[in-house]
Every structure is written in structure tokens, then in C-alpha cells.
Write a protein that holds these residues in place. Structure first.
Motif, PDB file in Angstrom:
ATOM      1  N   CYS A 138      39.324  41.543  33.986  1.00 41.17           N
ATOM      2  CA  CYS A 138      38.317  40.512  34.174  1.00 41.17           C
ATOM      3  C   CYS A 138      36.968  41.098  33.756  1.00 41.17           C
ATOM      4  O   CYS A 138      36.645  42.227  34.125  1.00 41.17           O
ATOM      5  CB  CYS A 138      38.296  40.072  35.639  1.00 41.17           C
ATOM      6  SG  CYS A 138      36.930  38.975  36.061  1.00 41.17           S
ATOM      7  N   GLU A 139      36.198  40.341  32.998  1.00 39.65           N
ATOM      8  CA  GLU A 139      34.908  40.829  32.503  1.00 39.65           C
ATOM      9  C   GLU A 139      33.866  40.990  33.605  1.00 39.65           C
ATOM     10  O   GLU A 139      32.842  41.620  33.392  1.00 39.65           O
ATOM     11  CB  GLU A 139      34.375  39.900  31.412  1.00 39.65           C
ATOM     12  CG  GLU A 139      35.191  39.947  30.143  1.00 39.65           C
ATOM     13  CD  GLU A 139      34.680  39.012  29.061  1.00 39.65           C
ATOM     14  OE1 GLU A 139      33.623  38.365  29.242  1.00 39.65           O
ATOM     15  OE2 GLU A 139      35.349  38.919  28.014  1.00 39.65           O
ATOM     16  N   ILE A 140      34.124  40.405  34.782  1.00 38.39           N
ATOM     17  CA  ILE A 140      33.157  40.522  35.868  1.00 38.39           C
ATOM     18  C   ILE A 140      33.578  41.578  36.889  1.00 38.39           C
ATOM     19  O   ILE A 140      32.848  42.519  37.149  1.00 38.39           O
ATOM     20  CB  ILE A 140      32.928  39.154  36.553  1.00 38.39           C
ATOM     21  CG1 ILE A 140      32.252  38.206  35.553  1.00 38.39           C
ATOM     22  CG2 ILE A 140      32.079  39.308  37.814  1.00 38.39           C
ATOM     23  CD1 ILE A 140      32.035  36.799  36.064  1.00 38.39           C
ATOM     24  N   LEU A 189      38.193  36.008  32.368  1.00 41.87           N
ATOM     25  CA  LEU A 189      37.841  36.118  33.783  1.00 41.87           C
ATOM     26  C   LEU A 189      39.044  35.818  34.657  1.00 41.87           C
ATOM     27  O   LEU A 189      39.909  35.032  34.275  1.00 41.87           O
ATOM     28  CB  LEU A 189      36.735  35.111  34.149  1.00 41.87           C
ATOM     29  CG  LEU A 189      35.434  35.156  33.370  1.00 41.87           C
ATOM     30  CD1 LEU A 189      34.515  34.040  33.836  1.00 41.87           C
ATOM     31  CD2 LEU A 189      34.759  36.496  33.516  1.00 41.87           C
ATOM     32  N   CYS A 190      39.071  36.401  35.855  1.00 35.49           N
ATOM     33  CA  CYS A 190      40.086  36.024  36.829  1.00 35.49           C
ATOM     34  C   CYS A 190      39.651  34.708  37.483  1.00 35.49           C
ATOM     35  O   CYS A 190      38.490  34.299  37.369  1.00 35.49           O
ATOM     36  CB  CYS A 190      40.269  37.111  37.884  1.00 35.49           C
ATOM     37  SG  CYS A 190      38.860  37.341  39.001  1.00 35.49           S
ATOM     38  N   ALA A 207      35.787  33.174  38.007  1.00 34.51           N
ATOM     39  CA  ALA A 207      35.471  31.918  37.327  1.00 34.51           C
ATOM     40  C   ALA A 207      35.029  30.869  38.332  1.00 34.51           C
ATOM     41  O   ALA A 207      34.073  30.133  38.091  1.00 34.51           O
ATOM     42  CB  ALA A 207      36.676  31.421  36.541  1.00 34.51           C
ATOM     43  N   ASP A 208      35.713  30.811  39.475  1.00 38.56           N
ATOM     44  CA  ASP A 208      35.352  29.823  40.496  1.00 38.56           C
ATOM     45  C   ASP A 208      33.995  30.106  41.111  1.00 38.56           C
ATOM     46  O   ASP A 208      33.318  29.194  41.571  1.00 38.56           O
ATOM     47  CB  ASP A 208      36.421  29.772  41.600  1.00 38.56           C
ATOM     48  CG  ASP A 208      37.714  29.123  41.123  1.00 38.56           C
ATOM     49  OD1 ASP A 208      37.703  28.480  40.045  1.00 38.56           O
ATOM     50  OD2 ASP A 208      38.733  29.275  41.817  1.00 38.56           O
ATOM     51  N   SER A 209      33.585  31.375  41.105  1.00 38.78           N
ATOM     52  CA  SER A 209      32.293  31.721  41.705  1.00 38.78           C
ATOM     53  C   SER A 209      31.115  31.389  40.788  1.00 38.78           C
ATOM     54  O   SER A 209      29.977  31.334  41.238  1.00 38.78           O
ATOM     55  CB  SER A 209      32.255  33.209  42.079  1.00 38.78           C
ATOM     56  OG  SER A 209      32.175  34.011  40.913  1.00 38.78           O
ATOM     57  N   LEU A 210      31.386  31.159  39.505  1.00 42.97           N
ATOM     58  CA  LEU A 210      30.321  30.821  38.560  1.00 42.97           C
ATOM     59  C   LEU A 210      30.043  29.331  38.599  1.00 42.97           C
ATOM     60  O   LEU A 210      30.951  28.519  38.707  1.00 42.97           O
ATOM     61  CB  LEU A 210      30.726  31.197  37.130  1.00 42.97           C
ATOM     62  CG  LEU A 210      30.909  32.666  36.810  1.00 42.97           C
ATOM     63  CD1 LEU A 210      31.389  32.812  35.374  1.00 42.97           C
ATOM     64  CD2 LEU A 210      29.624  33.433  37.007  1.00 42.97           C
ATOM     65  N   SER A 211      28.806  28.972  38.469  1.00 40.86           N
ATOM     66  CA  SER A 211      28.474  27.553  38.366  1.00 40.86           C
ATOM     67  C   SER A 211      28.929  27.047  36.995  1.00 40.86           C
ATOM     68  O   SER A 211      29.135  27.828  36.063  1.00 40.86           O
ATOM     69  CB  SER A 211      26.972  27.347  38.519  1.00 40.86           C
ATOM     70  OG  SER A 211      26.287  27.857  37.388  1.00 40.86           O
ATOM     71  N   ASN A 212      29.076  25.759  36.869  1.00 42.57           N
ATOM     72  CA  ASN A 212      29.464  25.172  35.583  1.00 42.57           C
ATOM     73  C   ASN A 212      28.467  25.526  34.493  1.00 42.57           C
ATOM     74  O   ASN A 212      28.837  25.770  33.344  1.00 42.57           O
ATOM     75  CB  ASN A 212      29.603  23.654  35.702  1.00 42.57           C
ATOM     76  CG  ASN A 212      30.853  23.259  36.441  1.00 42.57           C
ATOM     77  OD1 ASN A 212      31.813  24.019  36.495  1.00 42.57           O
ATOM     78  ND2 ASN A 212      30.838  22.076  37.023  1.00 42.57           N
TER      79      ASN A 212
END
Length: 143
Positions: A90-92, A102-103, A107-112
Motif C-alpha cells: 500500500c502506498e500509504i 492502496l489497501c 482508501a476508505d480513510s481518504l476523502s473523495n
């Protein structure tokens, strides 16, 4: 759909020839797209027959450049099969994933808006391997 109205002339990012780009997919011409598809099939078949192969082995045995193999994995076109000892990270957070950038948790933690700015599409969100301690990708981040 009339391509002449919706498309625009662009330079192919691979060969440099001019072509009509419809705004869908990568900005490469039809000839390069066909070559890309052929190489993708060769890589996919090789990996599924040789689950423990490293990216360098895959590249050497198939003749496909490492950068192109990386793009297949990061674009979600190619999934590292179950049982492989090699994974992407995962890049983060760096956790092992089977494809994408991303995992799901990151991904879910990032805003749209952030996902849009980072050019992260749904198909680039990878799943974690069933046995995360089985192995890790040790070659995709090397240049």
C-alpha cells in the motif's frame, strides 16, 4: 458516438505517433494498445504458472519491461494470485496488497477529493492476501 466530435488528436505516450484519443483509457495509440494487451496476456499467464517468480524473473522470461509489469499490478489489471510469496505494498501504510495502489482501509480513510487528486480509482484499491505473513513484495519500489 461520432469520434470526430468527441475525440482529440494526441501524441501516443509510447511511440510518439499522433492518434485520435477518445478520452477513455491510457493515452496510447491502437498499435501500442494491442502490443500492451499482448504483453499483458504473456505476463498474466507466466505469473499464474510460476506463483513464486519475482518481477525480475517475470521480466526476463517474458521480455516485458519491469515498469510495464508494475503498471499492470497498480492499475488493478493483474492480481497477484493466492499462494504467492510476493506482494505489492500500500502506498500509504505499506501493508501487503495483491493489486492496486492502496489497501481498502487507507482508501476508505481518504476523502473523495483526496482520492481524485491522487488519481485513485476503485480498481486501484487492492485486497490484502489471505495470509499476510506469507511474503512481501520486495522489488516493486526499486528502480
Amino acid at each position: 458516438m461520432d469520434l470526430n466530435k468527441s475525440g482529440e488528436i494526441r501524441e501516443c505516450k509510447r511511440c510518439g505517433k499522433m492518434f485520435l484519443f477518445t478520452g477513455v483509457g491510457k493515452c496510447i495509440c491502437a498499435a501500442c494498445k494491442a502490443e500492451d494487451e499482448a504483453e499483458f496476456e504473456i505476463v498474466k499467464d507466466y505469473i499464474y504458472e510460476n506463483l513464486s517468480a519475482t518481477i525480475m524473473q517475470v521480466s526476463k522470461e517474458t521480455g516485458v519491461k519491469i515498469a510495464r509489469i508494475k503498471s499492470y499490478l497498480k492499475d488493478g489489471r493483474l492480481v497477484i494470485p493466492d499462494g504467492s510469496v510476493i506482494f505489492l505494498n500500500c502506498e500509504i501504510c505499506g501493508t501487503n496488497i495483491k493489486f492496486g495502489r492502496l489497501c481498502r482501509e487507507c482508501a476508505d480513510s481518504l476523502s473523495n477529493e483526496m482520492r481524485h487528486e491522487m488519481n485513485i480509482d476503485d480498481f486501484q484499491i487492492g485486497e490484502k492476501p489471505k495470509n499476510p505473513n506469507q511474503g512481501r513484495m520486495r522489488f516493486l519500489d526499486r528502480t
